[in-house]
Design a protein around this motif. Structure first.
Motif, short mmCIF file in Angstrom:
data_model
loop_
_atom_site.label_atom_id
_atom_site.label_comp_id
_atom_site.label_asym_id
_atom_site.label_seq_id
_atom_site.Cartn_x
_atom_site.Cartn_y
_atom_site.Cartn_z
N ASN A 45 36.36 60.30 38.40
CA ASN A 45 37.23 59.36 39.09
C ASN A 45 38.09 58.66 38.03
OD1 ASN A 45 38.42 57.45 40.79
ND2 ASN A 45 36.67 56.07 40.63
N ILE A 46 39.14 59.35 37.62
CA ILE A 46 40.03 58.80 36.60
C ILE A 46 41.40 59.45 36.75
CG2 ILE A 46 39.26 60.49 34.88
CD1 ILE A 46 40.37 56.86 34.16
N SER A 47 42.43 58.65 36.61
CA SER A 47 43.81 59.12 36.69
C SER A 47 44.69 58.10 36.00
CB SER A 47 44.23 59.27 38.16
OG SER A 47 44.34 58.00 38.77
N THR A 50 44.50 54.87 37.77
CA THR A 50 43.24 54.13 37.82
C THR A 50 42.63 53.89 36.44
OG1 THR A 50 41.93 56.16 38.08
CG2 THR A 50 42.72 55.08 40.10
N MET A 51 43.42 54.12 35.36
CA MET A 51 42.81 54.07 34.03
C MET A 51 42.39 52.67 33.62
SD MET A 51 46.05 54.87 31.55
CE MET A 51 47.54 53.88 31.55
N ASP A 53 41.08 50.60 36.05
CA ASP A 53 40.16 50.20 37.11
C ASP A 53 38.76 50.02 36.51
OD1 ASP A 53 38.42 50.04 39.29
OD2 ASP A 53 39.54 51.48 40.48
N ASP A 55 36.01 50.19 37.80
CA ASP A 55 35.04 51.11 38.40
C ASP A 55 35.33 52.58 38.10
OD1 ASP A 55 33.48 49.11 39.70
OD2 ASP A 55 35.05 48.91 41.21
N ARG A 56 36.27 52.84 37.20
CA ARG A 56 36.59 54.22 36.85
C ARG A 56 35.41 54.89 36.15
NH1 ARG A 56 38.34 50.86 33.02
NH2 ARG A 56 38.10 51.41 30.80
N ASP A 57 35.35 56.21 36.23
CA ASP A 57 34.39 56.93 35.40
C ASP A 57 34.84 56.85 33.95
OD1 ASP A 57 32.82 57.66 37.55
OD2 ASP A 57 33.83 59.59 37.84
N ASN A 135 29.87 53.85 38.94
CA ASN A 135 30.63 54.88 38.21
C ASN A 135 29.69 55.73 37.36
OD1 ASN A 135 29.98 52.90 36.33
ND2 ASN A 135 31.90 53.09 35.22
#
Length: 275
Positions: A45-47, A50-51, A53, A55-57, A135
């Motif tokens: 869960n990263i883009s 969302t870098m 965020d 709660d990102r991985d 995460n």
């Protein structure tokens, strides 16, 4: 998206980086590529959106000398501009240095001093649990890297704290800069070793995206233990007879003739994957 074709396209970009710069760790780049593609395009869960965020991985490229593969995948994901990377990689004053640089978008940690990725990720995983996050934390290590004592300290701690949000991957290509891993510092049976440290151990064909994806999905179901995925790969995978399974390509710049041969092989495999 055809991820198999993408993995060869990323290898082509790595080839351009290394040939242009006159330096790089191309053998490990090619072996680890499918692992990175699977993580960034199927699992994490990263883009770019969302870098930041919380709660990102989280991901750490512990085998940081394979940074060219990392840059190529980050560019494919939209974090970096691949033309800029190819033009500037390892040039004087460039931000695209020869190990991961956390001043670049999408990179969590500078790495390259081998043995650091796993223990740092243990800390990240503990922090995520303390903060009540759902995460996941991932790291990729080289098999030669496993001679570092800090890896095994991290392995003990991960088990002690029951870090089921942590998944580590070993790029098990069995070759390091000085030769075969079993001649330099024997590791078999690697699965038994990590099992003895209390880890959930899975095996995957490390140059097969479907096999890797299956292993990552299985890792998510394990509770109370960290997971180690032993990804059995081929050094130089995709480079054909010129490169594959040859320790000399750990750190080597192809000649003009070798460059053309490797490029032709990659194009052939990419086009076949697209058929």
């Amino acid at each position: 998206m055809n991820l198999k074709a993408l993995s060869y396209e990323c290898r082509l970009n790595v080839l351009e980086m290394i040939k242009g710069a006159g330096t790089g760790h191309i053998g490990g780049d090619f072996s680890v590529m499918d692992i990175l593609v699977t993580l960034y395009f199927k699992q994490m869960n990263i883009s770019p959106e969302t870098m930041d965020d919380p709660d990102r991985d989280l991901f750490v490229m512990s085998k940081g000398h394979s940074v060219e593969a990392y840059y190529a995948v980050l560019a494919a994901k939209g974090f970096l501009d691949i033309d800029d990377v190819i033009a500037k990689f390892s040039r004087f004053g460039s931000q695209y240095i020869g190990h991961p640089n956390n001043k670049l978008p999408g990179i969590e940690m500078n790495s390259g001093s081998l043995g650091h990725g796993l223990p740092v990720c243990v800390g990240m995983a503990i922090a995520s649990k303390m903060d009540g996050k759902n995460n996941r934390v991932y790291t990729v290590m080289g098999d030669g890297e496993l001679a570092e004592g800090s890896v095994w300290e991290g392995a003990m701690a991960a088990s002690q704290y029951k870090l089921d949000n942590l998944c580590a991957v070993v790029d098990r290509n069995r070759l390091q800069i000085s030769g075969n891993t079993e001649d330099v510092m024997g590791q078999d049976d690697l699965a038994a070793r990590f099992s003895a440290f209390g880890w959930n151990v899975l095996q995957a064909e490390g140059n097969d995206i479907d096999s890797l994806n299956e292993a990552f999905e299985a890792a998510k179901t394990c509770k109370g233990r960290p997971t180690m995925i032993i990804a059995n790969t081929t050094k130089g995978f995709g480079g054909g007879e010129v490169m594959e399974n040859k320790a000399a390509w750990h750190h080597k710049v192809p000649t003009d003739e070798e460059y053309q041969m490797i490029r032709a092989e990659l194009l052939k495999r990419r086009d076949a994957a697209n058929e």
